[in-house]
Design a protein around this motif. Structure first.
Motif, PDB file in Angstrom:
ATOM      1  N   ALA A 203      35.640  25.109  41.899  1.00 16.98           N
ATOM      2  CA  ALA A 203      35.745  26.432  41.282  1.00 16.98           C
ATOM      3  C   ALA A 203      36.697  26.423  40.093  1.00 16.98           C
ATOM      4  CB  ALA A 203      36.215  27.452  42.315  1.00 16.98           C
ATOM      5  N   ALA A 204      37.717  25.566  40.152  1.00 17.92           N
ATOM      6  CA  ALA A 204      38.718  25.524  39.085  1.00 17.92           C
ATOM      7  C   ALA A 204      38.155  25.037  37.759  1.00 17.92           C
ATOM      8  CB  ALA A 204      39.895  24.649  39.509  1.00 17.92           C
ATOM      9  N   HIS A 205      36.959  24.444  37.764  1.00 11.80           N
ATOM     10  CA  HIS A 205      36.341  24.052  36.496  1.00 11.80           C
ATOM     11  C   HIS A 205      36.208  25.249  35.549  1.00 11.80           C
ATOM     12  CE1 HIS A 205      34.558  19.872  37.209  1.00 11.80           C
ATOM     13  NE2 HIS A 205      35.179  20.155  38.338  1.00 11.80           N
ATOM     14  N   ALA A 206      36.131  26.457  36.104  1.00  9.21           N
ATOM     15  CA  ALA A 206      35.915  27.647  35.274  1.00  9.21           C
ATOM     16  C   ALA A 206      37.168  28.079  34.523  1.00  9.21           C
ATOM     17  CB  ALA A 206      35.414  28.800  36.140  1.00  9.21           C
ATOM     18  N   ILE A 207      38.328  27.501  34.825  1.00 12.91           N
ATOM     19  CA  ILE A 207      39.617  27.879  34.211  1.00 12.91           C
ATOM     20  C   ILE A 207      39.787  29.389  34.289  1.00 12.91           C
ATOM     21  CG2 ILE A 207      41.224  27.463  32.314  1.00 12.91           C
ATOM     22  CD1 ILE A 207      39.441  25.348  31.226  1.00 12.91           C
ATOM     23  N   THR A 208      39.845  29.895  35.500  1.00 12.14           N
ATOM     24  CA  THR A 208      39.938  31.328  35.736  1.00 12.14           C
ATOM     25  C   THR A 208      40.790  31.557  36.963  1.00 12.14           C
ATOM     26  OG1 THR A 208      38.616  33.316  36.215  1.00 12.14           O
ATOM     27  CG2 THR A 208      37.816  31.261  37.116  1.00 12.14           C
ATOM     28  N   PRO A 209      41.440  32.709  37.070  1.00  9.82           N
ATOM     29  CA  PRO A 209      42.164  32.996  38.312  1.00  9.82           C
ATOM     30  C   PRO A 209      41.223  32.914  39.510  1.00  9.82           C
ATOM     31  CG  PRO A 209      42.751  34.585  36.619  1.00  9.82           C
ATOM     32  CD  PRO A 209      41.603  33.788  36.078  1.00  9.82           C
ATOM     33  N   LEU A 210      41.779  32.493  40.653  1.00 10.31           N
ATOM     34  CA  LEU A 210      40.974  32.317  41.854  1.00 10.31           C
ATOM     35  C   LEU A 210      41.525  33.179  42.986  1.00 10.31           C
ATOM     36  CD1 LEU A 210      40.729  28.415  41.638  1.00 10.31           C
ATOM     37  CD2 LEU A 210      38.942  30.064  41.049  1.00 10.31           C
ATOM     38  N   PRO A 211      40.621  33.777  43.797  1.00  6.03           N
ATOM     39  CA  PRO A 211      39.160  33.674  43.706  1.00  6.03           C
ATOM     40  C   PRO A 211      38.618  34.532  42.575  1.00  6.03           C
ATOM     41  CG  PRO A 211      39.751  35.220  45.431  1.00  6.03           C
ATOM     42  CD  PRO A 211      41.046  34.627  44.931  1.00  6.03           C
ATOM     43  N   SER A 212      37.452  34.163  42.081  1.00 10.86           N
ATOM     44  CA  SER A 212      36.744  34.942  41.075  1.00 10.86           C
ATOM     45  C   SER A 212      35.260  34.648  41.220  1.00 10.86           C
ATOM     46  CB  SER A 212      37.216  34.575  39.659  1.00 10.86           C
ATOM     47  OG  SER A 212      36.769  33.274  39.309  1.00 10.86           O
ATOM     48  N   TYR A 213      34.442  35.560  40.755  1.00 11.85           N
ATOM     49  CA  TYR A 213      32.997  35.355  40.874  1.00 11.85           C
ATOM     50  C   TYR A 213      32.512  34.273  39.918  1.00 11.85           C
ATOM     51  CZ  TYR A 213      33.130  39.426  43.846  1.00 11.85           C
ATOM     52  OH  TYR A 213      33.423  40.279  44.870  1.00 11.85           O
ATOM     53  N   ALA A 214      33.159  34.157  38.755  1.00 15.52           N
ATOM     54  CA  ALA A 214      32.798  33.079  37.833  1.00 15.52           C
ATOM     55  C   ALA A 214      33.146  31.724  38.448  1.00 15.52           C
ATOM     56  CB  ALA A 214      33.508  33.257  36.497  1.00 15.52           C
ATOM     57  N   GLY A 215      34.322  31.640  39.067  1.00 13.83           N
ATOM     58  CA  GLY A 215      34.702  30.397  39.720  1.00 13.83           C
ATOM     59  C   GLY A 215      33.806  30.072  40.896  1.00 13.83           C
ATOM     60  N   ALA A 216      33.443  31.093  41.684  1.00 17.35           N
ATOM     61  CA  ALA A 216      32.568  30.874  42.832  1.00 17.35           C
ATOM     62  C   ALA A 216      31.185  30.408  42.388  1.00 17.35           C
ATOM     63  CB  ALA A 216      32.448  32.155  43.649  1.00 17.35           C
ATOM     64  N   GLY A 217      30.645  31.011  41.328  1.00 18.66           N
ATOM     65  CA  GLY A 217      29.340  30.575  40.839  1.00 18.66           C
ATOM     66  C   GLY A 217      29.369  29.126  40.396  1.00 18.66           C
ATOM     67  N   THR A 218      30.438  28.752  39.695  1.00 19.33           N
ATOM     68  CA  THR A 218      30.597  27.363  39.269  1.00 19.33           C
ATOM     69  C   THR A 218      30.664  26.433  40.466  1.00 19.33           C
ATOM     70  OG1 THR A 218      31.783  28.070  37.269  1.00 19.33           O
ATOM     71  CG2 THR A 218      32.102  25.795  37.994  1.00 19.33           C
ATOM     72  N   ALA A 219      31.479  26.806  41.462  1.00 21.79           N
ATOM     73  CA  ALA A 219      31.669  25.958  42.634  1.00 21.79           C
ATOM     74  C   ALA A 219      30.379  25.777  43.417  1.00 21.79           C
ATOM     75  CB  ALA A 219      32.751  26.553  43.531  1.00 21.79           C
ATOM     76  N   LEU A 220      29.649  26.854  43.630  1.00 21.84           N
ATOM     77  CA  LEU A 220      28.443  26.784  44.460  1.00 21.84           C
ATOM     78  C   LEU A 220      27.345  25.973  43.779  1.00 21.84           C
ATOM     79  CD1 LEU A 220      28.512  30.466  45.674  1.00 21.84           C
ATOM     80  CD2 LEU A 220      28.923  28.443  47.097  1.00 21.84           C
ATOM     81  N   ASN A 307      41.183  30.668  28.402  1.00 21.07           N
ATOM     82  CA  ASN A 307      42.279  29.714  28.422  1.00 21.07           C
ATOM     83  C   ASN A 307      41.753  28.305  28.227  1.00 21.07           C
ATOM     84  OD1 ASN A 307      44.868  31.097  28.607  1.00 21.07           O
ATOM     85  ND2 ASN A 307      44.008  32.003  30.459  1.00 21.07           N
ATOM     86  N   ALA A 308      42.625  27.324  28.347  1.00 17.32           N
ATOM     87  CA  ALA A 308      42.349  26.075  27.665  1.00 17.32           C
ATOM     88  C   ALA A 308      42.573  24.846  28.534  1.00 17.32           C
ATOM     89  CB  ALA A 308      43.231  25.988  26.413  1.00 17.32           C
ATOM     90  N   ALA A 348      49.155  31.038  36.866  1.00 15.81           N
ATOM     91  CA  ALA A 348      50.160  30.814  35.822  1.00 15.81           C
ATOM     92  C   ALA A 348      49.501  30.707  34.451  1.00 15.81           C
ATOM     93  CB  ALA A 348      50.964  29.555  36.135  1.00 15.81           C
ATOM     94  N   VAL A 349      48.421  29.926  34.378  1.00 13.54           N
ATOM     95  CA  VAL A 349      47.706  29.777  33.110  1.00 13.54           C
ATOM     96  C   VAL A 349      47.189  31.123  32.634  1.00 13.54           C
ATOM     97  CG1 VAL A 349      45.653  28.774  32.039  1.00 13.54           C
ATOM     98  CG2 VAL A 349      47.122  27.350  33.478  1.00 13.54           C
ATOM     99  N   ALA A 350      46.602  31.904  33.543  1.00 11.92           N
ATOM    100  CA  ALA A 350      46.071  33.218  33.169  1.00 11.92           C
ATOM    101  C   ALA A 350      47.165  34.148  32.659  1.00 11.92           C
ATOM    102  CB  ALA A 350      45.360  33.848  34.365  1.00 11.92           C
ATOM    103  N   GLY A 433      41.493  27.168  20.276  1.00  9.44           N
ATOM    104  CA  GLY A 433      42.682  27.207  21.107  1.00  9.44           C
ATOM    105  C   GLY A 433      42.615  26.306  22.316  1.00  9.44           C
ATOM    106  N   GLY A 434      41.593  25.430  22.365  1.00  9.15           N
ATOM    107  CA  GLY A 434      41.412  24.560  23.518  1.00  9.15           C
ATOM    108  C   GLY A 434      40.487  25.120  24.568  1.00  9.15           C
ATOM    109  N   ASP A 435      39.802  26.232  24.271  1.00 10.33           N
ATOM    110  CA  ASP A 435      38.864  26.851  25.202  1.00 10.33           C
ATOM    111  C   ASP A 435      37.597  26.010  25.263  1.00 10.33           C
ATOM    112  OD1 ASP A 435      37.084  28.372  26.644  1.00 10.33           O
ATOM    113  OD2 ASP A 435      37.024  30.048  25.230  1.00 10.33           O
ATOM    114  N   ILE A 436      37.501  25.110  26.247  1.00 14.90           N
ATOM    115  CA  ILE A 436      36.366  24.195  26.327  1.00 14.90           C
ATOM    116  C   ILE A 436      35.103  24.876  26.850  1.00 14.90           C
ATOM    117  CG2 ILE A 436      37.808  22.143  26.545  1.00 14.90           C
ATOM    118  CD1 ILE A 436      37.303  22.222  29.571  1.00 14.90           C
ATOM    119  N   SER A 437      35.210  26.145  27.253  1.00 12.53           N
ATOM    120  CA  SER A 437      34.037  26.901  27.689  1.00 12.53           C
ATOM    121  C   SER A 437      33.424  27.731  26.567  1.00 12.53           C
ATOM    122  CB  SER A 437      34.405  27.830  28.859  1.00 12.53           C
ATOM    123  OG  SER A 437      34.814  27.082  29.983  1.00 12.53           O
ATOM    124  N   ALA A 438      34.025  27.683  25.373  1.00 14.56           N
ATOM    125  CA  ALA A 438      33.539  28.444  24.213  1.00 14.56           C
ATOM    126  C   ALA A 438      33.410  29.926  24.531  1.00 14.56           C
ATOM    127  CB  ALA A 438      32.209  27.888  23.707  1.00 14.56           C
ATOM    128  N   GLY A 439      34.348  30.433  25.310  1.00 14.87           N
ATOM    129  CA  GLY A 439      34.342  31.838  25.705  1.00 14.87           C
ATOM    130  C   GLY A 439      34.853  31.982  27.118  1.00 14.87           C
TER     131      GLY A 439
END
Length: 504
Positions: A203-220, A307-308, A348-350, A433-439
């Motif tokens: 889930a952390a691949h999404a570079i987002t606070p956890l839990p989150s729906y974006a992180g969960a979608g990535t993880a699943l 984030n980045a 912390a990153v967020a 800014g290092g945002d490897i997700s382009a958004g």
């Protein structure tokens, strides 16, 4: 000047997928790339200051979606000379106390290793892995149309009733799992830290606070693909193999690529009937200005960047000395510790600060592709999550984090170099800014990417956006380019069929 049919700005996987699609339809296509090398987020290059005979993946390194996406299944990478290899252990999550979570290609073996959480892992992931075609098609769809959401589903054409019906049950399962793992109930399924951390690391691949729906979608999605046909594949020779295959096909169909060709204003574009931008919305707005309508410009200005990541490459004299030796059998290791530790780091990153123990993604390509090793020396690829625009050198922080689970790592490091987040866009302008997700990878921007417009790709007559800033978002899958190119073919050229690229 000769009028081209289409110009593609940017040679990342999406730009090249768009160019290949257009060229196969018989159009005259030219790709313009500002960098001296092609590939955007899929490049493999020597780093002379580290080693003369080793090559390093500049951005992405491991590619489960390179074999699973409908575009690449239709393109057939193997037929174009790309060999994808996957290790027996797709990914690993080292923990303290000599423990680790291991995601084997074999789902049952993974479950067996999770002890009391084995049945819970099977119940969550097995239905998604069994329906990987449907799940991947839904996750990589255009987020707007039924057809665009069903391409790649087994059972015939995406528009068929059977195609829609066959996707309903997997889609409902994915949705239910997403709600569970993205919300406050995410901690109820698993009992052991191994299982909790194993899914959280993905889930952390999404570079987002956890839990989150974006992180969960990535993880699943990624966890399901780890147990599916192709696993977490590594291209033999590096990510550049995918780029080179696309370029060969483009040139075989009459297309051309120009490197070192920056486009800063619309006057820099050669005359063409259609222009497709594999860039951020910010770049399109800067280049095209008022050639895009005021309402659309306003909507694109609202697009949020995330984030980045800071990149740290290492040369090692021997493999990483993991406390749990089986961790070294995985090409991908999530170095973040426990679920609670990863939550703290991502929060912390967020909040705009550098965590003491950053979330680190690590890839040892030599595990699956021994040809990347030279004698006793091997490349090691890592990313660490940091706030956008960070200027910090993360080498020491990454080294300390790996040392927690691999004592003696520092002693096998022959050389290293860091690309701070603030420098990432110097070699790929799509990483502001290092945002490897382009958004930003929020659940809102997974769907409203780059805006809520009914067509997320066409920005104006003859002008299209085809980057990871459009659906389906980040990853080496080529789908944004494919979606955008086929819209351009239909609207600008009245072409409905692309030879050799029917949904697989």
């Amino acid at each position: 000047m000769t009028l081209l049919d289409a110009v593609v700005v940017g040679s990342g996987p999406n730009g090249l997928a768009a160019a290949v699609t257009l060229a196969r339809a018989g159009l005259g296509v030219r790709v313009l790339e500002a960098q001296p090398t092609i590939g955007g987020g899929a490049r493999t290059l020597p780093v002379p200051e580290l080693a003369d005979d080793l090559v390093f993946d500049l951005c992405s390194a491991v590619h489960p979606m390179a074999w699973a996406s409908p575009f690449f299944r239709a393109f057939d990478l193997a037929a174009h000379g790309v060999e994808l290899v996957a290790p027996e252990i797709a990914y690993a999550q080292p923990l303290g106390g000599g423990r680790a979570g291991l995601a084997f290609r074999d789902l049952d073996r993974t479950a067996d290793g999770l002890g009391p959480d084995g049945d819970a892992w099977r119940d969550l992931i097995a239905p998604l892995a069994d329906s990987w075609r449907e799940i991947t098609a839904l996750a990589l769809g255009d987020k707007r149309t039924v057809r665009g959401m069903l391409e790649g589903v087994r059972g015939g054409p995406a528009s068929s009733a059977w195609g829609a019906a066959s996707a309903v049950r997997p889609g409902l399962r994915f949705g239910a799992a997403l709600l569970e793992q993205g919300g406050p109930r995410w901690d109820r399924r698993f009992l052991t830290e191994e299982a909790k951390a194993l899914l959280t690391g993905v889930a952390a691949h999404a570079i987002t606070p956890l839990p989150s729906y974006a992180g969960a979608g990535t993880a699943l999605l990624l966890a399901a693909l780890a147990h599916a046909d192709g696993g977490w594949a590594v291209p033999v020779g590096g990510s550049q193999a995918i780029t080179d295959a696309l370029v060969r096909d483009l040139e075989a169909h009459g297309g051309t690529v120009e490197t070192g060709r920056a486009v800063e204003d619309w006057h820099d574009l050669p005359p063409a009937r259609a222009v497709l931008f594999d860039t951020t919305p910010r770049a399109v707005l800067s280049i095209m200005g008022d050639r895009i309508s005021a309402p659309r410009r306003t909507a694109l200005h609202r697009f949020r960047y995330g984030n980045a990541a800071a990149k740290v490459d290492f040369v090692l004299s021997e493999p990483v000395p993991w406390t749990v030796p089986d961790v070294g059998r995985a090409s991908t290791v999530h170095v973040g510790g426990t679920r609670a530790e990863m939550v703290i780091a991502e929060d912390a990153v967020a909040n705009g600060t550098h965590p003491d123990r950053p979330m680190v993604l690590l890839s040892d390509p030599g595990v699956a592709d021994p040809g990347r090793v030279r004698g006793t020396r091997r490349p090691l690829w890592t990313y660490a999550h940091v706030p956008a625009g960070s200027t910090q050198d993360l080498t020491e922080a990454v080294t300390r984090q790996i040392e927690r689970f691999a004592p003696g790592f520092r002693d096998v490091v022959v050389g290293s170099r860091c690309i701070p987040a603030s420098h990432m866009e110097l070699h790929n302008a799509n990483y502001p800014g290092g945002d490897i997700s382009a958004g930003a990878a929020s659940i809102w921007q997974m769907f409203a990417r780059p805006s809520l417009a009914p067509d997320p790709y066409q920005l104006a007559e003859g002008v299209y956006l085809c980057s990871a800033s459009t659906p389906p978002g980040p990853g080496v899958h080529g789908m944004a380019g494919w979606h955008a190119a086929r819209r351009a073919l239909l609207r600008e050229f009245d072409v409905r069929h692309v030879p050799g690229l029917a949904p697989a």
